[in-house]
Design a protein around this motif. Sequence first.
Motif, short mmCIF file in Angstrom:
data_model
loop_
_atom_site.label_atom_id
_atom_site.label_comp_id
_atom_site.label_asym_id
_atom_site.label_seq_id
_atom_site.Cartn_x
_atom_site.Cartn_y
_atom_site.Cartn_z
N GLN A 94 1.02 -1.03 0.47
CA GLN A 94 0.20 -0.05 0.01
C GLN A 94 0.67 1.50 -0.08
O GLN A 94 1.39 1.54 0.79
CB GLN A 94 -1.09 0.39 1.42
CG GLN A 94 -1.95 -1.34 1.70
CD GLN A 94 -3.24 -0.79 0.50
OE1 GLN A 94 -3.52 0.01 -0.27
NE2 GLN A 94 -3.43 -2.38 0.00
N THR A 95 0.48 2.35 -0.69
CA THR A 95 1.68 3.50 -1.13
C THR A 95 -0.15 4.98 -0.75
O THR A 95 -0.53 5.00 -0.95
CB THR A 95 1.66 3.27 -1.88
OG1 THR A 95 0.94 3.44 -3.29
CG2 THR A 95 3.40 2.89 -2.69
N LEU A 145 -2.12 6.48 -3.29
CA LEU A 145 -2.73 5.46 -4.43
C LEU A 145 -2.97 4.99 -4.03
O LEU A 145 -2.73 4.18 -3.31
CB LEU A 145 -1.21 4.73 -4.88
CG LEU A 145 -0.15 6.53 -5.64
CD1 LEU A 145 0.84 5.21 -6.48
CD2 LEU A 145 -1.09 6.64 -6.84
N LEU A 170 9.29 3.91 -1.06
CA LEU A 170 7.43 3.90 -0.85
C LEU A 170 7.24 5.02 -2.26
O LEU A 170 6.14 4.02 -2.99
CB LEU A 170 5.90 4.55 0.13
CG LEU A 170 6.50 3.95 1.43
CD1 LEU A 170 5.40 4.31 2.58
CD2 LEU A 170 5.22 2.27 0.96
N LYS A 171 7.86 6.24 -2.35
CA LYS A 171 8.26 6.66 -3.65
C LYS A 171 8.28 5.55 -4.51
O LYS A 171 8.07 6.01 -5.58
CB LYS A 171 9.20 7.72 -3.77
CG LYS A 171 8.28 8.40 -2.05
CD LYS A 171 7.18 9.86 -2.92
CE LYS A 171 8.05 10.91 -3.87
NZ LYS A 171 6.09 11.58 -4.41
N GLN A 226 5.61 3.71 -5.46
CA GLN A 226 4.35 4.70 -6.53
C GLN A 226 4.73 4.59 -8.49
O GLN A 226 3.75 5.02 -8.30
CB GLN A 226 4.27 6.32 -5.55
CG GLN A 226 3.51 6.24 -4.51
CD GLN A 226 3.15 7.20 -3.81
OE1 GLN A 226 4.02 8.73 -3.80
NE2 GLN A 226 2.19 7.56 -3.00
N LYS A 254 4.01 2.13 -9.29
CA LYS A 254 2.47 1.96 -10.10
C LYS A 254 1.62 2.27 -11.52
O LYS A 254 0.92 2.21 -11.95
CB LYS A 254 1.09 1.32 -8.22
CG LYS A 254 1.93 0.55 -7.69
CD LYS A 254 1.04 0.90 -6.54
CE LYS A 254 0.94 -0.19 -5.09
NZ LYS A 254 0.62 -0.09 -4.26
N SER A 255 2.54 3.87 -11.20
CA SER A 255 2.68 5.03 -11.84
C SER A 255 3.00 4.61 -13.25
O SER A 255 3.07 5.14 -13.86
CB SER A 255 3.13 5.64 -11.58
OG SER A 255 2.29 6.51 -10.26
N MET A 279 3.73 12.61 2.14
CA MET A 279 3.61 11.72 2.80
C MET A 279 3.95 11.27 4.02
O MET A 279 5.31 11.48 4.72
CB MET A 279 5.09 10.77 1.96
CG MET A 279 4.64 10.81 0.45
SD MET A 279 6.22 9.39 -0.22
CE MET A 279 5.27 7.90 0.47
#
Length: 322
Positions: free
Chosen positions: A57-58, A61, A140-141, A144, A147-148, A313
Amino acid sequence: QVWVETYPTRRYGKSVVGLQDAWRILHQTLYNCTDGKNDKNRDVIVAFPDVEPFVIQTPGLYARTSKNYSTLALENYVVKDASNDAYEQPHIWYDTVAVIHALELFLEYGDEVSDSSTFRYDLVDLTRQALAKYANQIFLKIIQGYKSNNINQVTTLCDRFLNLVNDLDMLLASHEGFLLGPWLESAKGLARDHEQEIQYEWNARTQITMWFDNTNTKASLLRDYANKYWSGLLRDYYRPRAAIYFKHLISSLKKNEPFALEEWRREWISLTNNWQSDRKVFATTATGDALNISRTLYIKYLRNTDALGLDGMDSFGKPASL
């Protein structure tokens, strides 16, 4: 409260108002965990997640599935082991901005007690703590960006994460209390012959990494439970492990293919087993100036934490309350 007020003087051998202020902050933050949760030391560096990246989980997002993963055909993408490989975010129970301010006070007033080994120990430990939480946010970045489908962000931040681990290893090397070498040498010192020395060193290496009930692609459940922020362990084990995961992240984006979870596990477990059997000798004495190294790393990573957008964040976006 009275005990805390006088503690820095007892510990460092000299009364320094700025360090007393720093300890007031630490008393109300790091040393004030009242949420009842256990297992605090699960930072990404020392307890790297063994999960497919979409499970993580981020903030900001949603966790995508194959239905909205635009770079993969629906029939080619399946979230693997999502139910069995639950990933729990590293626990944070305090205001990280306030703790960084405590570190700033340590750096500002450190020259007055820099000859104190206990001060240098606390300085290294506090800097390590702040950088470990910062590394969690970088990770986490990275996820992210994955995922992007932002390969530039992923590549840049993976490099930053790995450089940070190297820098942390250098910091830890500046005090005898954060070295891998003494752990291994003490184990070998118990041996009565060469064969036993090899066995005892293997035991010591295995205990702090992964117990030996793994298969080629399934890690032992007894892994990282005795993780350590020790110089030598970061440089030679934790960093290469993270590099393997990042390699497969980037490859997934470049090839427009799912993350190779099984291959990641195969390479990680192979790295672990090889490291456990290695006989490399690690330093047992400190090198470097802890205060100067800490100041350098503070400027490089912590003075402007929003340089990579980390202030948006969770923990690094909290306003200081002290």
